[in-house]
Design a protein around this motif. Structure first.
Motif, PDB file in Angstrom:
ATOM      1  N   ARG A  62       0.870  -0.930  -0.415  1.00 54.46           N
ATOM      2  CA  ARG A  62       0.188  -0.062  -0.228  1.00 54.46           C
ATOM      3  C   ARG A  62       1.284   1.848   0.035  1.00 54.46           C
ATOM      4  NH1 ARG A  62      -2.918   0.637   6.029  1.00 54.46           N
ATOM      5  NH2 ARG A  62      -0.123   0.734   6.723  1.00 54.46           N
ATOM      6  N   LEU A  63       0.017   2.445  -0.293  1.00 54.52           N
ATOM      7  CA  LEU A  63       1.076   3.314  -0.855  1.00 54.52           C
ATOM      8  C   LEU A  63       0.902   3.755   0.944  1.00 54.52           C
ATOM      9  CD1 LEU A  63      -0.493   5.190  -3.621  1.00 54.52           C
ATOM     10  CD2 LEU A  63       1.084   4.482  -3.262  1.00 54.52           C
ATOM     11  N   ASN A  64       2.359   4.882   0.274  1.00 51.76           N
ATOM     12  CA  ASN A  64       2.893   5.293   2.403  1.00 51.76           C
ATOM     13  C   ASN A  64       3.068   6.693   1.985  1.00 51.76           C
ATOM     14  OD1 ASN A  64       3.838   5.616   4.939  1.00 51.76           O
ATOM     15  ND2 ASN A  64       5.432   4.542   5.196  1.00 51.76           N
ATOM     16  N   ALA A  65       2.121   7.492   2.771  1.00 51.97           N
ATOM     17  CA  ALA A  65       2.257   9.227   2.847  1.00 51.97           C
ATOM     18  C   ALA A  65       3.254   9.652   3.476  1.00 51.97           C
ATOM     19  CB  ALA A  65       0.612   9.601   2.642  1.00 51.97           C
ATOM     20  N   ASN A  66       3.610   8.932   4.353  1.00 48.29           N
ATOM     21  CA  ASN A  66       4.934   9.101   6.093  1.00 48.29           C
ATOM     22  C   ASN A  66       6.408   9.351   4.776  1.00 48.29           C
ATOM     23  OD1 ASN A  66       3.453   9.540   7.154  1.00 48.29           O
ATOM     24  ND2 ASN A  66       3.154   7.328   8.337  1.00 48.29           N
ATOM     25  N   ARG A  67       6.643   8.852   3.582  1.00 50.53           N
ATOM     26  CA  ARG A  67       7.833   8.936   2.824  1.00 50.53           C
ATOM     27  C   ARG A  67       8.467   8.187   3.719  1.00 50.53           C
ATOM     28  NH1 ARG A  67       6.921  12.179  -2.043  1.00 50.53           N
ATOM     29  NH2 ARG A  67      10.353  12.998  -1.288  1.00 50.53           N
ATOM     30  N   LEU A  68       8.866   7.553   4.172  1.00 48.90           N
ATOM     31  CA  LEU A  68       9.619   7.040   5.215  1.00 48.90           C
ATOM     32  C   LEU A  68      10.498   6.109   4.000  1.00 48.90           C
ATOM     33  CD1 LEU A  68       8.140   6.173   8.372  1.00 48.90           C
ATOM     34  CD2 LEU A  68       9.592   7.954   7.898  1.00 48.90           C
ATOM     35  N   LYS A  69      11.538   5.525   4.600  1.00 51.38           N
ATOM     36  CA  LYS A  69      12.623   4.651   3.584  1.00 51.38           C
ATOM     37  C   LYS A  69      13.095   3.627   5.511  1.00 51.38           C
ATOM     38  CE  LYS A  69      14.316   6.144  -0.210  1.00 51.38           C
ATOM     39  NZ  LYS A  69      15.582   6.669  -0.920  1.00 51.38           N
ATOM     40  N   GLU A  70      12.167   2.544   5.369  1.00 49.69           N
ATOM     41  CA  GLU A  70      13.321   2.096   7.077  1.00 49.69           C
ATOM     42  C   GLU A  70      12.915   0.656   6.895  1.00 49.69           C
ATOM     43  OE1 GLU A  70      11.245   3.341   9.955  1.00 49.69           O
ATOM     44  OE2 GLU A  70       9.335   3.044   9.635  1.00 49.69           O
ATOM     45  N   GLY A  92       9.135   2.161   1.588  1.00 55.90           N
ATOM     46  CA  GLY A  92      10.408   2.881   1.231  1.00 55.90           C
ATOM     47  C   GLY A  92       9.924   3.070  -0.296  1.00 55.90           C
ATOM     48  N   ILE A  93      10.363   3.525  -1.248  1.00 55.96           N
ATOM     49  CA  ILE A  93      10.584   3.625  -2.588  1.00 55.96           C
ATOM     50  C   ILE A  93      10.491   2.375  -3.963  1.00 55.96           C
ATOM     51  CG2 ILE A  93      10.945   4.957  -4.921  1.00 55.96           C
ATOM     52  CD1 ILE A  93      12.164   7.352  -2.528  1.00 55.96           C
ATOM     53  N   VAL A  94       9.284   1.894  -4.291  1.00 53.19           N
ATOM     54  CA  VAL A  94       9.704   0.733  -4.952  1.00 53.19           C
ATOM     55  C   VAL A  94       9.657   1.447  -6.563  1.00 53.19           C
ATOM     56  CG1 VAL A  94       8.141  -0.632  -6.213  1.00 53.19           C
ATOM     57  CG2 VAL A  94       7.227  -0.148  -3.901  1.00 53.19           C
ATOM     58  N   ARG A  95      10.777   0.386  -6.811  1.00 51.52           N
ATOM     59  CA  ARG A  95      11.237   0.928  -7.657  1.00 51.52           C
ATOM     60  C   ARG A  95      11.327  -0.709  -8.903  1.00 51.52           C
ATOM     61  NH1 ARG A  95      12.336   6.261  -8.448  1.00 51.52           N
ATOM     62  NH2 ARG A  95      13.693   6.670  -6.901  1.00 51.52           N
ATOM     63  N   GLU A  96      11.540  -0.132 -10.040  1.00 52.88           N
ATOM     64  CA  GLU A  96      11.731  -2.281 -10.481  1.00 52.88           C
ATOM     65  C   GLU A  96      12.796  -3.036 -10.454  1.00 52.88           C
ATOM     66  OE1 GLU A  96      11.350  -3.994 -15.349  1.00 52.88           O
ATOM     67  OE2 GLU A  96      11.160  -1.418 -14.772  1.00 52.88           O
ATOM     68  N   ILE A 128      12.588  -2.675  -4.209  1.00 55.51           N
ATOM     69  CA  ILE A 128      12.513  -1.479  -2.997  1.00 55.51           C
ATOM     70  C   ILE A 128      13.441  -1.069  -2.250  1.00 55.51           C
ATOM     71  CG2 ILE A 128      11.460  -2.809  -1.165  1.00 55.51           C
ATOM     72  CD1 ILE A 128       9.012  -0.715  -0.525  1.00 55.51           C
ATOM     73  N   ASP A 129      13.604   0.169  -2.523  1.00 54.03           N
ATOM     74  CA  ASP A 129      14.326   1.553  -1.783  1.00 54.03           C
ATOM     75  C   ASP A 129      14.131   1.659  -0.171  1.00 54.03           C
ATOM     76  OD1 ASP A 129      16.538   2.779  -0.773  1.00 54.03           O
ATOM     77  OD2 ASP A 129      16.709   4.288  -2.687  1.00 54.03           O
ATOM     78  N   ALA A 130      14.344   1.116   0.766  1.00 49.72           N
ATOM     79  CA  ALA A 130      14.156   1.292   2.228  1.00 49.72           C
ATOM     80  C   ALA A 130      15.438   1.137   2.993  1.00 49.72           C
ATOM     81  CB  ALA A 130      13.715  -0.238   2.383  1.00 49.72           C
ATOM     82  N   GLY A 131      16.192   2.078   2.405  1.00 49.08           N
ATOM     83  CA  GLY A 131      17.481   2.662   2.818  1.00 49.08           C
ATOM     84  C   GLY A 131      18.142   1.290   2.172  1.00 49.08           C
ATOM     85  N   LEU A 132      18.217   0.582   2.634  1.00 48.40           N
ATOM     86  CA  LEU A 132      18.827  -0.473   1.371  1.00 48.40           C
ATOM     87  C   LEU A 132      18.076  -1.681   0.727  1.00 48.40           C
ATOM     88  CD1 LEU A 132      19.809  -2.408   4.519  1.00 48.40           C
ATOM     89  CD2 LEU A 132      21.060  -0.983   3.414  1.00 48.40           C
ATOM     90  N   HIS A 133      18.455  -1.480  -0.402  1.00 46.22           N
ATOM     91  CA  HIS A 133      17.712  -2.125  -1.386  1.00 46.22           C
ATOM     92  C   HIS A 133      17.165  -4.182  -1.441  1.00 46.22           C
ATOM     93  CE1 HIS A 133      19.552   0.876  -4.941  1.00 46.22           C
ATOM     94  NE2 HIS A 133      18.189   0.705  -3.891  1.00 46.22           N
ATOM     95  N   ILE A 134      15.750  -4.068  -1.383  1.00 50.12           N
ATOM     96  CA  ILE A 134      15.368  -5.328  -0.502  1.00 50.12           C
ATOM     97  C   ILE A 134      15.247  -5.409  -2.034  1.00 50.12           C
ATOM     98  CG2 ILE A 134      13.955  -6.680   0.473  1.00 50.12           C
ATOM     99  CD1 ILE A 134      15.803  -4.560   2.166  1.00 50.12           C
ATOM    100  N   GLU A 193       0.800   0.437  -9.357  1.00 50.92           N
ATOM    101  CA  GLU A 193       0.359   2.142  -9.220  1.00 50.92           C
ATOM    102  C   GLU A 193       1.270   2.485  -8.199  1.00 50.92           C
ATOM    103  OE1 GLU A 193      -1.733  -1.536  -6.505  1.00 50.92           O
ATOM    104  OE2 GLU A 193      -1.189  -1.787  -8.831  1.00 50.92           O
ATOM    105  N   VAL A 194       2.464   1.767  -7.581  1.00 54.95           N
ATOM    106  CA  VAL A 194       3.151   2.461  -6.789  1.00 54.95           C
ATOM    107  C   VAL A 194       4.272   2.256  -6.884  1.00 54.95           C
ATOM    108  CG1 VAL A 194       1.539   1.194  -4.775  1.00 54.95           C
ATOM    109  CG2 VAL A 194       4.079  -0.168  -5.875  1.00 54.95           C
ATOM    110  N   MET A 195       4.613   1.839  -8.399  1.00 56.66           N
ATOM    111  CA  MET A 195       6.318   2.017  -8.943  1.00 56.66           C
ATOM    112  C   MET A 195       6.267   3.320  -8.323  1.00 56.66           C
ATOM    113  SD  MET A 195       8.581   0.129 -10.081  1.00 56.66           S
ATOM    114  CE  MET A 195       7.170  -1.175 -10.103  1.00 56.66           C
ATOM    115  N   GLY A 196       7.169   3.669  -8.422  1.00 54.04           N
ATOM    116  CA  GLY A 196       7.803   4.763  -7.883  1.00 54.04           C
ATOM    117  C   GLY A 196       7.588   5.845  -6.891  1.00 54.04           C
ATOM    118  N   LYS A 197       6.556   5.599  -6.467  1.00 54.62           N
ATOM    119  CA  LYS A 197       6.349   5.457  -4.940  1.00 54.62           C
ATOM    120  C   LYS A 197       6.967   5.232  -3.745  1.00 54.62           C
ATOM    121  CE  LYS A 197       2.078   7.399  -7.836  1.00 54.62           C
ATOM    122  NZ  LYS A 197       1.043   7.182  -8.390  1.00 54.62           N
ATOM    123  N   TYR A 198       6.422   5.741  -2.484  1.00 56.06           N
ATOM    124  CA  TYR A 198       6.727   5.341  -1.152  1.00 56.06           C
ATOM    125  C   TYR A 198       5.233   4.736  -1.032  1.00 56.06           C
ATOM    126  CZ  TYR A 198       9.880   8.568  -0.416  1.00 56.06           C
ATOM    127  OH  TYR A 198      11.595   9.318  -0.150  1.00 56.06           O
TER     128      TYR A 198
END
Length: 124
Positions: free
Chosen positions: A59-67, A81-85, A88-94, A106-111
């Motif tokens: 789900r989208l996260n309006a808090n813009r957190l990476k953790e 974090g930010i979803v990438r192809e 997910i960039d959560a400070g570390l790439h998972i 719908e979440v691509m490129g978004k928190y």
């Protein structure tokens, strides 16, 4: 993405459990692949992924957190974090090896945030 992780703890009772520190981010994961002997206090190259046993919900996260947030004493984590192809960039790439995030364009490129059953680590 590959990182150098310091091993904080190897669980004597559960051989696949490891606690790692990567740039100050400490988390517990399962060892998916480890082709050599590892020791506490040493640094090793790793990549990080996740495992799903139950259904994934993103789900989208309006808090813009990476953790990474561990859920109690369980192995589950909430990844924010930010979803990438492919990750997910959560400070570390998972890494999303199984393409779960492909089902959530719908979440691509978004928190966003998602709860995973466990984190996995591959020693390179």
């Amino acid at each position: 993405m590959n990182y150098f992780a310091k091993i904080k703890n190897l669980n004597e009772n559960l051989e696949q459990e490891v606690t790692l520190d990567i740039n100050g981010v400490v988390f517990t994961a399962f060892i998916d692949i480890c082709p050599y002997e590892i020791k506490e206090g040493q640094r090793y190259p790793v990549s990080i992924g996740f495992t799903m046993i139950h259904d994934l919900r993103v789900r989208l996260n309006a808090n813009r957190l990476k953790e990474l947030e561990r859920v109690g004493e369980a192995y589950m984590y909430v990844i924010r974090g930010i979803v990438r192809e492919g990750f997910i960039d959560a400070g570390l790439h998972i890494i999303d090896e199984d393409g779960y995030l492909d089902n959530y364009p719908e979440v691509m490129g978004k928190y966003a945030e998602m709860k995973v059953d466990r984190l996995g680590v591959e020693f390179l």
